[in-house]
Design a protein around this motif. Sequence first.
Motif, short mmCIF file in Angstrom:
data_model
loop_
_atom_site.label_atom_id
_atom_site.label_comp_id
_atom_site.label_asym_id
_atom_site.label_seq_id
_atom_site.Cartn_x
_atom_site.Cartn_y
_atom_site.Cartn_z
N ALA A 183 -3.38 -2.15 -6.04
CA ALA A 183 -3.25 -0.79 -5.52
C ALA A 183 -3.09 -0.81 -4.00
N TRP A 184 -2.33 0.14 -3.50
CA TRP A 184 -2.19 0.28 -2.05
C TRP A 184 -3.54 0.54 -1.41
N ARG A 189 -1.08 3.32 2.66
CA ARG A 189 -1.05 4.77 2.38
C ARG A 189 -0.79 5.55 3.65
N ARG A 192 3.05 5.62 4.40
CA ARG A 192 3.93 5.93 3.28
C ARG A 192 5.27 6.50 3.72
N GLU A 206 2.41 3.56 -5.62
CA GLU A 206 0.97 3.46 -5.41
C GLU A 206 0.45 2.03 -5.45
#
Length: 218
Positions: A183-184, A189, A192, A206
């Motif tokens: 997961a990021w 994030r 993005r 994600e």
Amino acid sequence: MSAGLLALPGVYRPQADTRFLAEALLREDLGPGTDALEIGTGTGALALHAAGRGARVTAVDVSWPAVVTARLNALRRRLPLRVLHGDFAARTVGRRFDLILANPPYVPSPRARLPAHGPERAWDAGLDGRTVIDRICSSAPALLRPGGVLLMVHSHMCGAQATVQRLARLGLAAQVTARACVAWGPVLRSRRAWLERQGLAAEAEESEELVIIRAQYL
């Protein structure tokens, strides 16, 4: 692997990429005759993992807090570990190793230049995420003994195939030996919109794929 390790403020703590590289290390034949180098040691987790299996390990980091952290962790675990401060190429001139471990900075950044200070040094790696990766690739032939192995983890976002091809041009037999989806984290994030504009991430993405590159100097 990371249980009980100290980490001074600003030092990169073992995360999914560290554990992923540790799993790859388990598949390598280590012993008292193995000379190993870790580039960017952080807490020393991977270096100590190798030392615990009998390898003679030199660890290098550009961050003084990381160097102090790794030395303290080596003392706490009563394992021999040589930890050096500075640029890995400058601190290893004239030396060759049987194994090189690298979990380099590989996160693409809006800033072309690498940060000179702060925790961002552990992840920011230029516009395409390859600034440190490419240096490691270029240095590998001079650092490895014949038959020596480079194990490097990085994100597919910054070009696994580009790493394999670069190493192959330099005379190493290189391939992707493992992949994992994670997961990021907060850094990705926070970037993005920029990553999407650069074409480095799809809309609403994600997770990222991590890869292990294994290259042997023939």
